[in-house]
Every structure is written in structure tokens, then in C-alpha cells.
Design a protein around this motif. Structure first.
Motif, short mmCIF file in Angstrom:
data_model
loop_
_atom_site.label_atom_id
_atom_site.label_comp_id
_atom_site.label_asym_id
_atom_site.label_seq_id
_atom_site.Cartn_x
_atom_site.Cartn_y
_atom_site.Cartn_z
N LEU A 3 0.82 -1.21 0.00
CA LEU A 3 0.00 0.00 0.00
C LEU A 3 0.85 1.25 0.00
O LEU A 3 0.60 2.22 -0.72
N ARG A 4 1.90 1.21 0.84
CA ARG A 4 2.78 2.38 0.91
C ARG A 4 3.48 2.61 -0.42
O ARG A 4 3.65 3.74 -0.86
N SER A 11 1.84 9.34 -5.90
CA SER A 11 1.95 10.66 -5.30
C SER A 11 2.40 11.71 -6.32
O SER A 11 3.22 11.45 -7.19
N ARG A 12 1.83 12.91 -6.19
CA ARG A 12 2.22 14.03 -7.03
C ARG A 12 3.64 14.50 -6.74
O ARG A 12 4.27 15.15 -7.54
N ASP A 13 4.10 14.21 -5.52
CA ASP A 13 5.45 14.67 -5.14
C ASP A 13 6.55 13.91 -5.86
O ASP A 13 7.69 14.35 -5.92
#
Ligand SMILES: Cc1cc2nc3c(=O)[nH]c(=O)nc-3n(C[C@H](O)[C@H](O)[C@H](O)COP(=O)(O)OP(=O)(O)OC[C@H]3O[C@@H](n4cnc5c(N)ncnc54)[C@H](O)[C@@H]3O)c2cc1C
Lengths: 413, 88
Positions: A3-4, A11-13
Motif C-alpha cells: 500500500l505504501r 503521489s504528485r510529489d
């Protein structure tokens, strides 16, 4: 954990970033069309964009990047040639490799661990003295070493004292090294495309539209492309591609084969090459022993391998390092090389005013990827051939001014 | 193992042979410009397709000709040198 990972991936980052963009649509025209997406073509594209501000550039590659000889080569980088013109050119090439990772902001894993070429005969020793003196004169690190010197540089080698292949000495070239071939091509491709160069994979040049003494356009499987200037850098296909433009180059195609063993702990700390055995070895950073040698014995447009050649390479390798006899081969392959009569490349102008040649790289062109790209970009941007390239002109065969590097190339590339 | 059929010794391992490259027409020394000499010396046939080459069977030192495909590597036929003159 999964999941992580997924969260991280979405993620957008941390946006996904490829090194080069996907192949775009072909435009109807470019200032410069480079045929061939090997190291040479990509290096030229990078230099055009970064140093000459020429960004309307398309690299047309019929397959995938570096899929020609660039990613098939054994990555020997050196400048211990014999003609002053050759040494001056390859020396600039080695110097560019020394700073290439910084230039490209891409780790090309340049490893300058030195090259040791072995002599098994007095005649070879004499030629080494000549090469060493030429090398010193031109400012490279090249010297002759005796038997003790060979043993110090390469303690595990079979000197064959008293035998028919006794090692009498060697040519030690401290400037020699290797680099990661894919990284060189991809580093140039990434830099070039960041500056607006378009890289078109699976785009094969199939013909030239020549009007008068100029190439108006090239035709490809994806359509027609008009061009201001054109560079041919198609490796093993140079003869074939130049012929489409009506130019018959003094080139013959020969396969060149190589292979690697399974990984071993680090034991071979220099590049080693034997002129008489037509074999050279280098240990990669993964521990695999890369083994190469001379060209196939007859012309062929094919990347097939032969058992004869692999046996020959294995024989040479086992002679020099007998403990390799039980080691397994991991991979083997071949490339088509564009051989010139004098073992020097053909660089610069062609009989057509806006068509330029980066050809005749045969079995030795990887080491020149940075310098050929730099100098060909300069040539295209300024419209004239710089002094350092003049000796490599196609006309040298008509004026009988050959640059004979055969002896300095044969078994070492 | 690839076989080459020597007109004198029959089919042998290609390892026993040495290739001497494509046949070239010999220029007339009295009527040849420098340009054509350089062509003769430095340009050999390299087109994708069939080439006629000189080969030697090394152990018997027998020279002959072979037609070979430069792409598929198929040896189409081999023949004795006098037949080359007949062809011309
Ligand atoms: C087994 C082997 C070992 C070698 N070892 C060494 C070594 O140790 N050191 C060294 O310096 N050199 C070595 N070389 C030589 C070296 O690999 C080449 O000289 C060099 O990589 C040439 O780079 P390039 O970019 O000019 O050609 P390539 O990398 O061959 O790139 C040419 C590209 O042009 C493309 N192309 C062809 N035709 C067309 C067309 N019609 N349209 C569009 N694209 C086309 C091809 O797909 C290819 O990607 C070795 C070569 C081989 C085969």
C-alpha cells in the motif's frame, strides 16, 4: 508495504520521469537531420543543441537507441594509436570521457584503470617502442614495460616463460579505461532532448532526395523530412545509407564478436590485450569478464555468431589466464562493423554540400563518441571542417594520404 | 560448422579456407587515372547482395571463386578460376 509503495507511486510529489520523451510526430522539416541514434548521432545532437544553439534537430533511428554497435561494444577507451593525427584526435576523446559524467549529469561509470597490451615477439616490442614514443610526444601516458612490469601490473597472468607465447613485455597506457556504453548514449539523449532535440525511434531512412549538390529531404517509413543539413552516423549501415545518397564509401562490412563470462570476484584490474592471440579481456564492474578479439574472416551483413570465433576467444583468454577454463559464458553477440582500408574513420564533408559523414568507425568508434559528436557538431554549425578532423577526410583515399592505424587497432579496438 | 565446397577438394569446413575478398576488374596501367587507381585499391564490392570472391583452400593452396550472399551468407556456387575469364 504494498500500500505504501502504491501511495508513493501515485503521489504528485514523485512524478514519473523518463529520461527521454516518447517519439513525437515527425515535422515536415528540421535544420539538422541526424541519421542514426547510436552514441555518435546522439553526441552530435547534444553538442549542436548545447554549444551551438541549434535545436531544430531530429535524430532518426530505425530501431531503438544504442541498439547498433554502441551497446554491443566492449567499451575500450584509449589513445595509444600511432599516427600523430590519430593520437591527437583520440586524446581529445579520452579527455572528454574524463569529464563526461559531469557534462551529462549522468553517471557513465568511466573507469580509467589503464590498458596493458602484450608482446609475444620482438617485432611487436619494436612497434610498441614506436607507439610509446609517439604517445609521449603527443602528451599521452604511454610507455613500454618489461616482463617484470607486466607481472606487477597483472600478477595473475601466464607469462609462458620459455614457451612459444612467452610474454616479452607490454605497452602500458595509463590513460586507457572503460565506460558504460548505454549510459553514454542515454546521457547524450537525455541532455539533447531536454534542449529540444527530437529523437525518433523506429524511424528508418529509406532514401534521399538529392537536387543538384544538395540533399533536399530524406524519406522514411514515417514520411518525408526536409532538411537543412544531414549527418550520416549509422554505424554498420554507413556504406548502405551513403549509397542511397549516391556516395560509395571505401568501406567493407565485417561482423565483430564478443562475449562475457559469469561474474567473478574482482581480480583483473587493467584492460589486457594480446596482439598475437587476437584476444582482449576486461572485467566489468559487475565482475563479468568481457572478452573480445579480431573481426570475422570474411565480409557479411549479419549479427550472427560462430562457434569458431567463440572458441578462438576462449582459447586466447584461457591461455592468458588458465584459471578461467572452468568459467561459464553468460552471453555472446556480434555487431556489423564498417571497416575502412586504413583503420581510421571517415569524417567531415561528402560530395554533397549539406551532407556530412561520421562513418568508418569499424571496431574502434566507441571511444570517439564524445569527440566525434563535438567536432561534427562544430563542422555542421560552422559549415567547415575543423583542423583536427581534416586528416580524416574522404578524399584521403584519392590523394593516397592514408592514416594507417591497423597495427594499433587490430586486437585492441 | 559451415561447409564450403572446394572445386578440387570437395566440401570442407570453412575454417580450412581463407577469403581474399571480392573479384575486382584489373585496370589498364597505361590508361588509368589516379582516381580510378584509388578506386581499384580501396573500394571493394560491399553492396547487400551476391558477391564473387576469391577463396583459397589453405592446406592444398588451391585458389578458386565463390558466389556468396553478403546478407544470408549462403554460398551459391563455387567454381574454378578459368570460368571467371569465360564469364567476362
Ligand atoms: C563486438 C564489438 C566490440 C567493439 N568494441 C569496441 C571497443 O572496445 N572500443 C571502441 O572504441 N569501439 C568498439 N567497437 C566499435 C564501436 O561499437 C562502434 O564504432 C561505435 O559504437 C559506433 O557508434 P555509432 O553511433 O556510430 O554507431 P551505432 O551505435 O551502430 O549506431 C548507428 C545507429 O544507426 C541506426 N541505423 C542504421 N541504418 C539506419 C537507417 N537507414 N535509418 C535510421 N537509422 C539507421 C542503427 O539502428 C543504429 O542504432 C566495437 C564494436 C563491436 C561490434
Amino acid at each position: 508495504m504494498p500500500l505504501r509503495l502504491l501511495k508513493y507511486g501515485l503521489s504528485r510529489d514523485y512524478p514519473v520521469s523518463g529520461d527521454i520523451p516518447a517519439t513525437p510526430e515527425l515535422k515536415p522539416a528540421y535544420d539538422v537531420v541526424i541519421i542514426g541514434g547510436g552514441g555518435h548521432g546522439l553526441s552530435c545532437a547534444h553538442h549542436l543543441a548545447k554549444y551551438h544553439g541549434i535545436r531544430s534537430v531530429a535524430v532518426l533511428e530505425k530501431g531503438y537507441l544504442a541498439g547498433g554497435n554502441t551497446a554491443r561494444n566492449t567499451t575500450t577507451i584509449r589513445s595509444n594509436y600511432i599516427t600523430p593525427e590519430g593520437i591527437a584526435f583520440y586524446k581529445e576523446g579520452v579527455e572528454l570521457f574524463e569529464r563526461l559524467s559531469q557534462e551529462l549529469d549522468f553517471n557513465v561509470m568511466f573507469s580509467q584503470r589503464g590498458q596493458l597490451t602484450l608482446a609475444h615477439t620482438e617485432a611487436t616490442m619494436r612497434s610498441f617502442h614506436l607507439r610509446a614514443e609517439m604517445g609521449k610526444h603527443m602528451g599521452t601516458r604511454t610507455e613500454v614495460v618489461d616482463q617484470k612490469g607486466v607481472e606487477e601490473l597483472c600478477p595473475l597472468i601466464n607469462m609462458d616463460y620459455g614457451g612459444p607465447l612467452e610474454i616479452l613485455g607490454g605497452l602500458w597506457h595509463a590513460d586507457g579505461g572503460t565506460a558504460r556504453h548505454d549510459a553514454v548514449a542515454w546521457g547524450y539523449a537525455a541532455q539533447a532532448s531536454r534542449r529540444g532535440v527530437e529523437i525518433h525511434q523506429r524511424t528508418e531512412v529509406q532514401g534521399f532526395e538529392v537536387v543538384g549538390d544538395r540533399v533536399q529531404a530524406v524519406t522514411t517509413n514515417r514520411g518525408r523530412v526536409a532538411c537543412g543539413q544531414v549527418l550520416i552516423a549509422t554505424g554498420g549501415m554507413n556504406y548502405d545509407v551513403a549509397l542511397m545518397a549516391g556516395i560509395e564509401l571505401p568501406i567493407r562490412c565485417y561482423p565483430l564478436q564478443a562475449m562475457v563470462t559469469q561474474p567473478l570476484k574482482p581480480w583483473l584490474h587493467t584492460l589486457v590485450s594480446s596482439v598475437s592471440l587476437h584476444t582482449y579481456l576486461v572485467q566489468s564492474s559487475r565482475g563479468e569478464v568481457v572478452i573480445g578479439g579480431g573481426s570475422d574472416p570474411y565480409q557479411l551483413y549479419s549479427t550472427r555468431s560462430t562457434l569458431d570465433m567463440k572458441e578462438h576467444l576462449a582459447e586466447g583468454a584461457v591461455h592468458l589466464f588458465p584459471f578461467l577454463q572452468g568459467v561459464r559464458l553468460l552471453r555472446q553477440w556480434a555487431g556489423i562493423t564498417d571497416m575502412t582500408p586504413d583503420y581510421s574513420p571517415i569524417l567531415g564533408a561528402s560530395p554533397l554540400a549539406n551532407l556530412w559523414l561520421d562513418c568508418g568507425w569499424g571496431t574502434w568508434g566507441f571511444k570517439a563518441t564524445p569527440v566525434a559528436g563535438k567536432r561534427m557538431a562544430q563542422t555542421i554549425a560552422e559549415g567547415r571542417v575543423p583542423d583536427i578532423l581534416k586528416p580524416f577526410a574522404l578524399e584521403r583515399f584519392e590523394t593516397f594520404r592514408l592514416l594507417n592505424e591497423m597495427g594499433a587497432t587490430a586486437a585492441s579496438h | 560448422m559451415k561447409l564450403l565446397t572446394c572445386p578440387m577438394n570437395g566440401p570442407r569446413n570453412i575454417d580450412e579456407f581463407q577469403c581474399f575478398g571480392p573479384v575486382r576488374a584489373r585496370p589498364d596501367p597505361n590508361a588509368t587515372a589516379d582516381r580510378d587507381w584509388s578506386r581499384h585499391l580501396f573500394r571493394a564490392e560491399n553492396r547487400k547482395g551476391i558477391v564473387v570472391e576469391w577463396w583459397r583452400h589453405v592446406p592444398s593452396n588451391y585458389f578458386f571463386l565463390a558466389e556468396r550472399d553478403l546478407v544470408s551468407n549462403e554460398i551459391i556456387r563455387t567454381f574454378d578460376a578459368p570460368q571467371l575469364r569465360d564469364r567476362a
